[in-house]
Scaffold this motif. Sequence first.
Motif, PDB file in Angstrom:
ATOM      1  N   PHE A 186       0.837  -1.197   0.000  1.00  0.00           N
ATOM      2  CA  PHE A 186       0.000   0.000   0.000  1.00  0.00           C
ATOM      3  C   PHE A 186       0.870   1.244   0.000  1.00  0.00           C
ATOM      4  O   PHE A 186       1.806   1.359   0.790  1.00  0.00           O
ATOM      5  CB  PHE A 186      -0.892   0.028   1.255  1.00  0.00           C
ATOM      6  CG  PHE A 186      -1.874  -1.099   1.319  1.00  0.00           C
ATOM      7  CD1 PHE A 186      -3.184  -0.926   0.921  1.00  0.00           C
ATOM      8  CD2 PHE A 186      -1.480  -2.348   1.783  1.00  0.00           C
ATOM      9  CE1 PHE A 186      -4.090  -1.977   0.968  1.00  0.00           C
ATOM     10  CE2 PHE A 186      -2.380  -3.408   1.839  1.00  0.00           C
ATOM     11  CZ  PHE A 186      -3.684  -3.213   1.431  1.00  0.00           C
ATOM     12  N   THR A 187       0.558   2.174  -0.887  1.00  0.00           N
ATOM     13  CA  THR A 187       1.283   3.435  -0.924  1.00  0.00           C
ATOM     14  C   THR A 187       0.416   4.512  -1.569  1.00  0.00           C
ATOM     15  O   THR A 187      -0.487   4.197  -2.349  1.00  0.00           O
ATOM     16  CB  THR A 187       2.613   3.304  -1.696  1.00  0.00           C
ATOM     17  OG1 THR A 187       3.269   4.581  -1.730  1.00  0.00           O
ATOM     18  CG2 THR A 187       2.397   2.832  -3.129  1.00  0.00           C
ATOM     19  N   ALA A 188       0.705   5.760  -1.235  1.00  0.00           N
ATOM     20  CA  ALA A 188      -0.023   6.864  -1.863  1.00  0.00           C
ATOM     21  C   ALA A 188       0.630   7.262  -3.177  1.00  0.00           C
ATOM     22  O   ALA A 188       0.017   7.941  -4.001  1.00  0.00           O
ATOM     23  CB  ALA A 188      -0.066   8.075  -0.925  1.00  0.00           C
ATOM     24  N   THR A 189       1.876   6.844  -3.366  1.00  0.00           N
ATOM     25  CA  THR A 189       2.613   7.309  -4.540  1.00  0.00           C
ATOM     26  C   THR A 189       3.449   6.186  -5.140  1.00  0.00           C
ATOM     27  O   THR A 189       4.271   5.598  -4.449  1.00  0.00           O
ATOM     28  CB  THR A 189       3.580   8.451  -4.144  1.00  0.00           C
ATOM     29  OG1 THR A 189       4.327   8.039  -2.999  1.00  0.00           O
ATOM     30  CG2 THR A 189       2.838   9.721  -3.816  1.00  0.00           C
ATOM     31  N   ALA A 190       3.236   5.924  -6.416  1.00  0.00           N
ATOM     32  CA  ALA A 190       4.099   4.971  -7.125  1.00  0.00           C
ATOM     33  C   ALA A 190       4.016   5.249  -8.618  1.00  0.00           C
ATOM     34  O   ALA A 190       2.954   5.103  -9.224  1.00  0.00           O
ATOM     35  CB  ALA A 190       3.676   3.537  -6.826  1.00  0.00           C
ATOM     36  N   ASP A 191       5.142   5.663  -9.208  1.00  0.00           N
ATOM     37  CA  ASP A 191       5.182   5.805 -10.665  1.00  0.00           C
ATOM     38  C   ASP A 191       5.414   4.415 -11.268  1.00  0.00           C
ATOM     39  O   ASP A 191       5.451   3.410 -10.560  1.00  0.00           O
ATOM     40  CB  ASP A 191       6.261   6.812 -11.097  1.00  0.00           C
ATOM     41  CG  ASP A 191       7.644   6.457 -10.564  1.00  0.00           C
ATOM     42  OD1 ASP A 191       7.857   5.273 -10.214  1.00  0.00           O
ATOM     43  OD2 ASP A 191       8.503   7.343 -10.488  1.00  0.00           O
ATOM     44  N   ARG A 192       5.593   4.357 -12.584  1.00  0.00           N
ATOM     45  CA  ARG A 192       5.716   3.044 -13.250  1.00  0.00           C
ATOM     46  C   ARG A 192       6.916   2.251 -12.744  1.00  0.00           C
ATOM     47  O   ARG A 192       6.833   1.047 -12.517  1.00  0.00           O
ATOM     48  CB  ARG A 192       5.824   3.244 -14.768  1.00  0.00           C
ATOM     49  CG  ARG A 192       4.484   3.540 -15.418  1.00  0.00           C
ATOM     50  CD  ARG A 192       4.570   3.394 -16.929  1.00  0.00           C
ATOM     51  NE  ARG A 192       3.308   3.773 -17.533  1.00  0.00           N
ATOM     52  CZ  ARG A 192       2.972   5.020 -17.829  1.00  0.00           C
ATOM     53  NH1 ARG A 192       3.812   6.005 -17.576  1.00  0.00           N
ATOM     54  NH2 ARG A 192       1.803   5.302 -18.384  1.00  0.00           N
ATOM     55  N   ASP A 193       8.058   2.932 -12.568  1.00  0.00           N
ATOM     56  CA  ASP A 193       9.271   2.245 -12.116  1.00  0.00           C
ATOM     57  C   ASP A 193       9.085   1.686 -10.710  1.00  0.00           C
ATOM     58  O   ASP A 193       9.491   0.561 -10.419  1.00  0.00           O
ATOM     59  CB  ASP A 193      10.481   3.204 -12.141  1.00  0.00           C
ATOM     60  CG  ASP A 193      10.900   3.553 -13.557  1.00  0.00           C
ATOM     61  OD1 ASP A 193      10.474   2.838 -14.494  1.00  0.00           O
ATOM     62  OD2 ASP A 193      11.641   4.531 -13.738  1.00  0.00           O
ATOM     63  N   THR A 194       8.467   2.491  -9.837  1.00  0.00           N
ATOM     64  CA  THR A 194       8.237   2.050  -8.455  1.00  0.00           C
ATOM     65  C   THR A 194       7.283   0.862  -8.429  1.00  0.00           C
ATOM     66  O   THR A 194       7.496  -0.112  -7.688  1.00  0.00           O
ATOM     67  CB  THR A 194       7.664   3.206  -7.602  1.00  0.00           C
ATOM     68  OG1 THR A 194       8.592   4.297  -7.623  1.00  0.00           O
ATOM     69  CG2 THR A 194       7.414   2.791  -6.170  1.00  0.00           C
ATOM     70  N   THR A 195       6.238   0.921  -9.247  1.00  0.00           N
ATOM     71  CA  THR A 195       5.274  -0.182  -9.327  1.00  0.00           C
ATOM     72  C   THR A 195       5.970  -1.471  -9.758  1.00  0.00           C
ATOM     73  O   THR A 195       5.788  -2.529  -9.144  1.00  0.00           O
ATOM     74  CB  THR A 195       4.143   0.159 -10.322  1.00  0.00           C
ATOM     75  OG1 THR A 195       3.503   1.372  -9.895  1.00  0.00           O
ATOM     76  CG2 THR A 195       3.105  -0.941 -10.389  1.00  0.00           C
ATOM     77  N   ALA A 196       6.805  -1.389 -10.785  1.00  0.00           N
ATOM     78  CA  ALA A 196       7.529  -2.570 -11.285  1.00  0.00           C
ATOM     79  C   ALA A 196       8.486  -3.104 -10.225  1.00  0.00           C
ATOM     80  O   ALA A 196       8.597  -4.319 -10.022  1.00  0.00           O
ATOM     81  CB  ALA A 196       8.296  -2.210 -12.557  1.00  0.00           C
TER      82      ALA A 196
END
Length: 479
Positions: A186-196
Amino acid sequence: MSEISREWSEIRQAFQRIWGYEDLRKSQREIVSSLLQGKDSLAIMATGGGKSICFQLPAILNEGLTLVISPLLALMEDQVRDLRSRNLPAATLHSNLSQTERREVLRNLPNIRLLYTSPETLLSQPVWEKLCDRQLKITGLMLDEAHCLVQWGDSFRPSYRRLGAVRSALMQQKPDHHPHISLAAFTATADRDTTAELKSCLQLDHPNIVRTSPYRPHLSLKVEIAWTPAGRKSRTLKFIRDRKGQSGLIYVRSRGDAEKLAAWLQDNSLATAAYHAGLPPQERRHIEQQWLNNQYPFVICTSAFGLGINKPDTRWVLHFHPPLTLSEYIQEIGRAGRDDKPAEALMLVSEPTGLLDDSDRQRVNFFLQQQQKLQQQAQLLLPQLPRRGNFTEVAKLHSDAAIALGLLHRAGNLVWLTPFEYEIYNLPQQQQKLKQSVGVQSAVAQMQDYIRVKGDRWAFLLNNFGFEEEAKLLLKSKN
């Protein structure tokens, strides 16, 4: 009735009974359903989106223990206190507890539904041994504030990078009839790189990904240049006085900065306090309550303040210093205007040349130098690390081993066979080179781009966090 076929009305009734709200939001409902079916999930939900309930509700409805991995002691304590006030069986394990308190929590694990702890405590020997007990039923492993894994997992908190091996190691210790342990981040912030990175590092199995936009139309974003240190303070004083009676938060970079600014504002007849992770727990609780009850209209704080705390009538957030990353920024501005009424976020920054005030640049450079130093220490240690080894044994021999192993894992040259056993591979024998970690550097560069942006600030943030279509619609609506 099985967990999979459980009627939604039953889940909703439990939610109403415990939390008193009418129904869950669509995004919450999706995650709750997923976890009750034992599936993995990745929830990227804006601050104030009710992430905690998404794992708390399934944990209460399921039998067995749900482990919640959290980065901050204050956040753990806040959530456990709230759960206990609702008569729910929750506990926390952390380094500030006495030996007696720790033993009591560990003895009582079979009766607890939610156990909050840090990655470091989870992987400590006495805790891990208890969790591996064949008789202890564990149904969920939840990673709260999951962006911390990507931002700091290969340097300041290397234990984060071992979490991907936790589930399989626990399952191996359990009897064959033990239910599958669901895993969620769970997070409030994740760009594509963070998600991967989260999917890969945590070994999420075909996760149900739920994303909600961070956009708040009622929250205005501003960045202003403070030409001198004295100008930064006087601008802050004017900002506060112009908003008399309104609730707000002022963010600074360090404990020392919080203490100094709070003392200066108190000298200017303003009721406030400094809040940071170095304060005793009871003092932090007292300051939180004073703010929640409007005894303090605002608090001077580091990033330790605000996670998990909900004060919907917070009208403003002032960044006395810029945050290092956009993720931190989104988290912190998200504490303003949760009641959907007008709110504002102001960030004060040093002038671009740094000739009159170079403090912002110095803070960023100091942080990046610390990162580089860690990288260099890890590089020197590489030849001494066994290619296959035990984390505890290696860490006893080399004080920097945890960080070196974390950086190797980030670079794709190490696999955790269990949370304690590793194997290094694909590393040239001659002149071993450790791939530079660019995650933090690029995150810091994004923040600098945001400070300098000339266009719509919300559109910039939406683009950076993967909501490009929404950013286009926003710009279209304003033209």
